[in-house]
Design a protein around this motif. Sequence first.
Motif, PDB file in Angstrom:
ATOM      1  N   ILE A 184     -77.684  40.659  -3.320  1.00 31.51           N
ATOM      2  CA  ILE A 184     -76.877  41.337  -4.343  1.00 31.51           C
ATOM      3  C   ILE A 184     -77.770  41.873  -5.455  1.00 31.51           C
ATOM      4  CG2 ILE A 184     -75.099  40.992  -6.116  1.00 31.51           C
ATOM      5  CD1 ILE A 184     -73.883  38.860  -4.181  1.00 31.51           C
ATOM      6  N   ALA A 185     -78.720  41.043  -5.913  1.00 31.34           N
ATOM      7  CA  ALA A 185     -79.620  41.476  -6.983  1.00 31.34           C
ATOM      8  C   ALA A 185     -80.367  42.740  -6.581  1.00 31.34           C
ATOM      9  CB  ALA A 185     -80.606  40.358  -7.324  1.00 31.34           C
ATOM     10  N   ASN A 186     -80.819  42.798  -5.348  1.00 31.26           N
ATOM     11  CA  ASN A 186     -81.567  43.968  -4.887  1.00 31.26           C
ATOM     12  C   ASN A 186     -80.687  45.203  -4.745  1.00 31.26           C
ATOM     13  OD1 ASN A 186     -84.510  43.394  -4.425  1.00 31.26           O
ATOM     14  ND2 ASN A 186     -83.620  41.647  -3.360  1.00 31.26           N
ATOM     15  N   ILE A 187     -79.435  45.019  -4.351  1.00 30.49           N
ATOM     16  CA  ILE A 187     -78.511  46.161  -4.262  1.00 30.49           C
ATOM     17  C   ILE A 187     -78.247  46.721  -5.655  1.00 30.49           C
ATOM     18  CG2 ILE A 187     -76.154  46.882  -3.675  1.00 30.49           C
ATOM     19  CD1 ILE A 187     -76.240  44.799  -1.394  1.00 30.49           C
ATOM     20  N   VAL A 188     -77.967  45.821  -6.612  1.00 29.46           N
ATOM     21  CA  VAL A 188     -77.721  46.263  -7.992  1.00 29.46           C
ATOM     22  C   VAL A 188     -78.951  46.974  -8.531  1.00 29.46           C
ATOM     23  CG1 VAL A 188     -77.262  45.507 -10.363  1.00 29.46           C
ATOM     24  CG2 VAL A 188     -76.005  44.463  -8.462  1.00 29.46           C
ATOM     25  N   ASP A 193     -71.129  46.083  -6.718  1.00 29.90           N
ATOM     26  CA  ASP A 193     -70.312  47.060  -7.441  1.00 29.90           C
ATOM     27  C   ASP A 193     -69.560  46.411  -8.597  1.00 29.90           C
ATOM     28  OD1 ASP A 193     -71.152  49.159  -5.869  1.00 29.90           O
ATOM     29  OD2 ASP A 193     -69.426  49.088  -4.517  1.00 29.90           O
ATOM     30  N   GLN A 194     -69.125  45.164  -8.412  1.00 34.19           N
ATOM     31  CA  GLN A 194     -68.439  44.446  -9.495  1.00 34.19           C
ATOM     32  C   GLN A 194     -69.392  44.201 -10.670  1.00 34.19           C
ATOM     33  OE1 GLN A 194     -65.790  41.063  -8.569  1.00 34.19           O
ATOM     34  NE2 GLN A 194     -66.214  41.505  -6.417  1.00 34.19           N
ATOM     35  N   ILE A 195     -70.638  43.892 -10.359  1.00 33.28           N
ATOM     36  CA  ILE A 195     -71.621  43.673 -11.425  1.00 33.28           C
ATOM     37  C   ILE A 195     -71.846  44.964 -12.202  1.00 33.28           C
ATOM     38  CG2 ILE A 195     -74.041  43.126 -11.911  1.00 33.28           C
ATOM     39  CD1 ILE A 195     -73.919  41.186  -9.500  1.00 33.28           C
ATOM     40  N   ILE A 196     -71.994  46.069 -11.486  1.00 36.99           N
ATOM     41  CA  ILE A 196     -72.219  47.353 -12.154  1.00 36.99           C
ATOM     42  C   ILE A 196     -71.017  47.737 -13.009  1.00 36.99           C
ATOM     43  CG2 ILE A 196     -72.503  49.831 -11.737  1.00 36.99           C
ATOM     44  CD1 ILE A 196     -74.344  49.012  -9.390  1.00 36.99           C
ATOM     45  N   GLN A 197     -69.828  47.465 -12.522  1.00 37.37           N
ATOM     46  CA  GLN A 197     -68.623  47.743 -13.310  1.00 37.37           C
ATOM     47  C   GLN A 197     -68.608  46.909 -14.593  1.00 37.37           C
ATOM     48  OE1 GLN A 197     -66.474  50.190 -12.649  1.00 37.37           O
ATOM     49  NE2 GLN A 197     -65.456  49.694 -14.577  1.00 37.37           N
ATOM     50  N   LEU A 198     -69.051  45.648 -14.490  1.00 37.08           N
ATOM     51  CA  LEU A 198     -69.112  44.777 -15.663  1.00 37.08           C
ATOM     52  C   LEU A 198     -70.134  45.293 -16.670  1.00 37.08           C
ATOM     53  CD1 LEU A 198     -68.195  42.182 -17.088  1.00 37.08           C
ATOM     54  CD2 LEU A 198     -69.928  40.935 -15.770  1.00 37.08           C
ATOM     55  N   LEU A 199     -71.266  45.801 -16.189  1.00 36.30           N
ATOM     56  CA  LEU A 199     -72.279  46.369 -17.084  1.00 36.30           C
ATOM     57  C   LEU A 199     -71.710  47.549 -17.862  1.00 36.30           C
ATOM     58  CD1 LEU A 199     -75.526  46.326 -14.872  1.00 36.30           C
ATOM     59  CD2 LEU A 199     -74.737  44.625 -16.541  1.00 36.30           C
ATOM     60  N   HIS A 256     -67.247  36.225  -4.543  1.00 41.38           N
ATOM     61  CA  HIS A 256     -67.034  35.340  -3.398  1.00 41.38           C
ATOM     62  C   HIS A 256     -67.597  36.014  -2.150  1.00 41.38           C
ATOM     63  CE1 HIS A 256     -64.374  32.559  -5.620  1.00 41.38           C
ATOM     64  NE2 HIS A 256     -64.031  33.648  -6.278  1.00 41.38           N
ATOM     65  N   THR A 257     -68.824  35.648  -1.804  1.00 33.75           N
ATOM     66  CA  THR A 257     -69.497  36.369  -0.722  1.00 33.75           C
ATOM     67  C   THR A 257     -69.046  35.936   0.668  1.00 33.75           C
ATOM     68  OG1 THR A 257     -71.361  34.826  -0.906  1.00 33.75           O
ATOM     69  CG2 THR A 257     -71.536  36.930  -2.089  1.00 33.75           C
ATOM     70  N   ASP A 258     -68.187  34.927   0.745  1.00 31.62           N
ATOM     71  CA  ASP A 258     -67.575  34.606   2.035  1.00 31.62           C
ATOM     72  C   ASP A 258     -66.333  35.464   2.269  1.00 31.62           C
ATOM     73  OD1 ASP A 258     -66.290  33.219  -0.103  1.00 31.62           O
ATOM     74  OD2 ASP A 258     -65.340  31.858   1.348  1.00 31.62           O
ATOM     75  N   GLN A 259     -65.897  36.184   1.224  1.00 33.77           N
ATOM     76  CA  GLN A 259     -64.679  36.985   1.323  1.00 33.77           C
ATOM     77  C   GLN A 259     -64.928  38.476   1.168  1.00 33.77           C
ATOM     78  OE1 GLN A 259     -61.864  35.401  -1.549  1.00 33.77           O
ATOM     79  NE2 GLN A 259     -62.456  33.296  -1.069  1.00 33.77           N
ATOM     80  N   GLU A 260     -66.081  38.856   0.652  1.00 29.91           N
ATOM     81  CA  GLU A 260     -66.382  40.268   0.422  1.00 29.91           C
ATOM     82  C   GLU A 260     -67.849  40.540   0.709  1.00 29.91           C
ATOM     83  OE1 GLU A 260     -65.271  40.539  -3.677  1.00 29.91           O
ATOM     84  OE2 GLU A 260     -67.215  39.850  -4.393  1.00 29.91           O
ATOM     85  N   SER A 261     -68.188  41.782   0.896  1.00 29.35           N
ATOM     86  CA  SER A 261     -69.560  42.157   1.202  1.00 29.35           C
ATOM     87  C   SER A 261     -70.432  42.054  -0.046  1.00 29.35           C
ATOM     88  CB  SER A 261     -69.607  43.582   1.748  1.00 29.35           C
ATOM     89  OG  SER A 261     -69.281  44.504   0.714  1.00 29.35           O
ATOM     90  N   GLU A 262     -71.737  41.950   0.185  1.00 27.87           N
ATOM     91  CA  GLU A 262     -72.678  41.946  -0.937  1.00 27.87           C
ATOM     92  C   GLU A 262     -72.597  43.263  -1.709  1.00 27.87           C
ATOM     93  OE1 GLU A 262     -73.755  40.775   2.118  1.00 27.87           O
ATOM     94  OE2 GLU A 262     -74.671  38.810   1.731  1.00 27.87           O
ATOM     95  N   GLU A 263     -72.333  44.338  -1.003  1.00 29.17           N
ATOM     96  CA  GLU A 263     -72.191  45.656  -1.632  1.00 29.17           C
ATOM     97  C   GLU A 263     -71.023  45.645  -2.620  1.00 29.17           C
ATOM     98  OE1 GLU A 263     -73.352  49.774  -1.942  1.00 29.17           O
ATOM     99  OE2 GLU A 263     -74.193  48.389  -0.481  1.00 29.17           O
ATOM    100  N   ALA A 264     -69.899  45.058  -2.201  1.00 34.01           N
ATOM    101  CA  ALA A 264     -68.731  44.974  -3.078  1.00 34.01           C
ATOM    102  C   ALA A 264     -69.029  44.098  -4.291  1.00 34.01           C
ATOM    103  CB  ALA A 264     -67.531  44.427  -2.306  1.00 34.01           C
ATOM    104  N   SER A 265     -69.767  43.016  -4.082  1.00 30.94           N
ATOM    105  CA  SER A 265     -70.150  42.143  -5.198  1.00 30.94           C
ATOM    106  C   SER A 265     -71.048  42.893  -6.173  1.00 30.94           C
ATOM    107  CB  SER A 265     -70.882  40.905  -4.678  1.00 30.94           C
ATOM    108  OG  SER A 265     -70.037  40.117  -3.856  1.00 30.94           O
TER     109      SER A 265
END
Length: 197
Positions: free
Chosen positions: A41-45, A185-191, A174-183
Amino acid sequence: MSSNLTWHDTSVVKADYRKKNNHSSGVIWLTGLSGSGKSTIANIVNQKLHQKGLQTYVLDGDNVRHGLNKDLGFGEKDRQENIRRIGEVAKLFADSGTIVLASFISPFRSDRDQIRESLEDNEFIEVYVNCPLKECEQRDPKGIYKKVRNGEIPSFTGIDSPYEEPVNSELVVHTDQESEEASADQIIQLLKQKSWI
Protein backbone atom coordinates in the motif's frame (compact mmCIF):
# COMPACT_ATOMS: atom_id res chain seq x y z
CA MET A 1 21.88 13.91 26.17
CA SER A 2 25.04 15.95 26.49
CA SER A 3 24.72 19.46 27.86
CA ASN A 4 27.25 20.50 25.22
CA LEU A 5 24.75 20.02 22.38
CA THR A 6 22.88 22.96 20.88
CA TRP A 7 20.10 22.82 18.29
CA HIS A 8 21.31 24.47 15.10
CA ASP A 9 18.59 26.50 13.40
CA THR A 10 18.68 26.61 9.61
CA SER A 11 17.86 29.53 7.35
CA VAL A 12 15.52 27.40 5.21
CA VAL A 13 12.66 26.05 7.32
CA LYS A 14 9.75 23.65 6.91
CA ALA A 15 7.37 26.35 5.67
CA ASP A 16 9.86 27.23 2.91
CA TYR A 17 10.06 23.62 1.74
CA ARG A 18 6.29 23.29 1.78
CA LYS A 19 5.89 26.49 -0.22
CA LYS A 20 8.41 25.27 -2.80
CA ASN A 21 6.74 21.84 -3.02
CA ASN A 22 3.24 23.34 -3.06
CA HIS A 23 1.94 20.77 -0.57
CA SER A 24 2.06 20.01 3.14
CA SER A 25 4.31 17.41 4.72
CA GLY A 26 4.07 14.82 7.44
CA VAL A 27 4.19 11.15 8.31
CA ILE A 28 1.73 8.50 7.16
CA TRP A 29 2.39 5.62 9.53
CA LEU A 30 1.13 2.24 8.29
CA THR A 31 0.93 -0.34 11.07
CA GLY A 32 -0.29 -3.92 11.02
CA LEU A 33 0.81 -7.53 11.11
CA SER A 34 3.48 -8.96 8.83
CA GLY A 35 1.84 -9.83 5.52
CA SER A 36 -1.10 -7.43 5.98
CA GLY A 37 -0.11 -5.36 2.94
CA LYS A 38 1.55 -2.32 4.54
CA SER A 39 4.53 -2.11 2.19
CA THR A 40 2.46 -2.75 -0.92
CA ILE A 41 0.00 0.00 0.00
CA ALA A 42 2.79 2.42 0.92
CA ASN A 43 4.43 1.88 -2.46
CA ILE A 44 1.16 2.35 -4.37
CA VAL A 45 0.47 5.63 -2.53
CA ASN A 46 4.05 6.74 -3.10
CA GLN A 47 3.81 6.02 -6.82
CA LYS A 48 0.51 7.88 -7.19
CA LEU A 49 1.79 10.93 -5.30
CA HIS A 50 5.10 10.91 -7.19
CA GLN A 51 3.19 10.91 -10.47
CA LYS A 52 1.45 14.06 -9.27
CA GLY A 53 4.86 15.68 -8.72
CA LEU A 54 4.78 15.55 -4.91
CA GLN A 55 7.88 15.15 -2.73
CA THR A 56 7.57 11.73 -1.07
CA TYR A 57 9.64 8.94 0.45
CA VAL A 58 8.96 5.41 1.73
CA LEU A 59 10.58 4.12 4.92
CA ASP A 60 10.17 0.34 5.05
CA GLY A 61 10.90 -1.97 7.97
CA ASP A 62 13.13 -4.45 6.16
CA ASN A 63 15.03 -1.78 4.24
CA VAL A 64 15.87 0.22 7.36
CA ARG A 65 17.21 -2.87 9.10
CA HIS A 66 19.72 -3.32 6.27
CA GLY A 67 21.46 -0.08 7.23
CA LEU A 68 20.44 2.39 9.93
CA ASN A 69 19.12 -0.27 12.32
CA LYS A 70 21.22 -3.30 11.36
CA ASP A 71 22.69 -3.30 14.87
CA LEU A 72 19.29 -4.02 16.45
CA GLY A 73 17.75 -7.40 17.20
CA PHE A 74 14.08 -8.30 17.62
CA GLY A 75 13.65 -8.31 21.39
CA GLU A 76 11.17 -5.85 22.88
CA LYS A 77 13.75 -3.15 23.73
CA ASP A 78 15.39 -3.38 20.29
CA ARG A 79 12.00 -3.19 18.59
CA GLN A 80 11.19 -0.06 20.55
CA GLU A 81 14.56 1.48 19.67
CA ASN A 82 13.98 0.55 16.01
CA ILE A 83 10.72 2.48 15.97
CA ARG A 84 12.18 5.39 17.97
CA ARG A 85 14.95 5.85 15.41
CA ILE A 86 12.51 5.61 12.52
CA GLY A 87 10.29 8.20 14.17
CA GLU A 88 13.23 10.60 14.36
CA VAL A 89 14.14 10.00 10.71
CA ALA A 90 10.52 10.41 9.62
CA LYS A 91 10.31 13.71 11.52
CA LEU A 92 13.40 15.00 9.70
CA PHE A 93 11.83 14.10 6.37
CA ALA A 94 8.62 15.90 7.36
CA ASP A 95 10.70 18.95 8.32
CA SER A 96 12.20 18.87 4.81
CA GLY A 97 8.72 19.23 3.28
CA THR A 98 8.39 15.54 2.39
CA ILE A 99 5.37 13.28 2.74
CA VAL A 100 6.78 10.17 4.41
CA LEU A 101 5.15 6.76 4.14
CA ALA A 102 6.43 4.67 7.06
CA SER A 103 5.59 0.98 6.81
CA PHE A 104 6.33 -0.82 10.09
CA ILE A 105 4.63 -3.51 12.16
CA SER A 106 5.32 -1.25 15.18
CA PRO A 107 3.46 -3.52 17.61
CA PHE A 108 3.46 -1.24 20.65
CA ARG A 109 0.86 1.53 20.87
CA SER A 110 3.06 3.68 23.11
CA ASP A 111 5.81 3.76 20.45
CA ARG A 112 3.39 4.94 17.77
CA ASP A 113 1.91 7.52 20.14
CA GLN A 114 5.39 8.82 20.95
CA ILE A 115 6.02 9.52 17.25
CA ARG A 116 2.67 11.27 16.94
CA GLU A 117 3.51 13.48 19.92
CA SER A 118 6.90 14.42 18.46
CA LEU A 119 5.21 15.96 15.42
CA GLU A 120 3.04 19.05 15.12
CA ASP A 121 -0.73 18.99 14.72
CA ASN A 122 -1.89 17.51 11.42
CA GLU A 123 1.55 16.02 10.67
CA PHE A 124 0.85 12.39 11.63
CA ILE A 125 -1.67 10.02 10.10
CA GLU A 126 -1.91 6.52 11.52
CA VAL A 127 -3.25 3.95 9.07
CA TYR A 128 -4.15 0.60 10.61
CA VAL A 129 -3.75 -2.04 7.92
CA ASN A 130 -6.15 -4.51 9.47
CA CYS A 131 -5.86 -8.08 8.27
CA PRO A 132 -6.61 -11.18 10.34
CA LEU A 133 -3.61 -13.25 11.41
CA LYS A 134 -5.00 -16.29 9.59
CA GLU A 135 -5.07 -14.39 6.29
CA CYS A 136 -1.57 -12.92 6.83
CA GLU A 137 -0.26 -16.39 7.58
CA GLN A 138 -1.84 -17.84 4.45
CA ARG A 139 -0.26 -15.11 2.33
CA ASP A 140 3.16 -15.38 4.04
CA PRO A 141 4.91 -13.44 1.24
CA LYS A 142 8.35 -13.73 2.87
CA GLY A 143 7.97 -17.24 4.29
CA ILE A 144 8.32 -15.85 7.79
CA TYR A 145 5.24 -17.45 9.36
CA LYS A 146 6.42 -20.87 8.20
CA LYS A 147 9.77 -20.27 9.95
CA VAL A 148 7.94 -19.10 13.08
CA ARG A 149 5.78 -22.23 13.16
CA ASN A 150 8.93 -24.34 12.69
CA GLY A 151 10.48 -22.67 15.74
CA GLU A 152 13.16 -20.86 13.73
CA ILE A 153 12.02 -17.34 14.74
CA PRO A 154 11.11 -16.63 18.39
CA SER A 155 9.00 -13.75 19.72
CA PHE A 156 7.16 -13.02 16.50
CA THR A 157 4.43 -10.38 16.51
CA GLY A 158 0.95 -11.88 16.39
CA ILE A 159 2.11 -15.37 17.33
CA ASP A 160 4.07 -15.31 20.60
CA SER A 161 4.62 -11.56 20.91
CA PRO A 162 1.73 -9.09 21.25
CA TYR A 163 0.41 -6.66 18.67
CA GLU A 164 -1.47 -3.75 20.23
CA GLU A 165 -4.13 -2.67 17.78
CA PRO A 166 -4.58 1.08 17.29
CA VAL A 167 -7.59 2.59 19.03
CA ASN A 168 -7.77 6.02 17.35
CA SER A 169 -6.30 5.61 13.88
CA GLU A 170 -7.17 8.27 11.34
CA LEU A 171 -7.90 5.44 8.90
CA VAL A 172 -8.48 1.68 9.08
CA VAL A 173 -8.22 -0.35 5.87
CA HIS A 174 -9.24 -4.01 5.68
CA THR A 175 -6.97 -5.77 3.22
CA ASP A 176 -8.80 -9.08 3.57
CA GLN A 177 -11.88 -7.34 2.15
CA GLU A 178 -10.48 -4.90 -0.40
CA SER A 179 -7.52 -4.57 -2.73
CA GLU A 180 -4.34 -2.75 -1.80
CA GLU A 181 -5.16 -0.32 -4.61
CA ALA A 182 -8.49 0.52 -2.97
CA SER A 183 -6.74 0.99 0.39
CA ALA A 184 -4.19 3.31 -1.23
CA ASP A 185 -6.99 5.38 -2.76
CA GLN A 186 -8.54 5.83 0.69
CA ILE A 187 -5.24 7.19 2.00
CA ILE A 188 -4.98 9.66 -0.87
CA GLN A 189 -8.56 10.78 -0.28
CA LEU A 190 -7.72 11.37 3.39
CA LEU A 191 -4.68 13.46 2.41
CA LYS A 192 -6.99 15.65 0.34
CA GLN A 193 -9.47 15.96 3.24
CA LYS A 194 -6.65 17.01 5.57
CA SER A 195 -5.30 19.48 2.99
CA TRP A 196 -1.93 17.79 2.75
CA ILE A 197 -2.26 17.74 -1.03
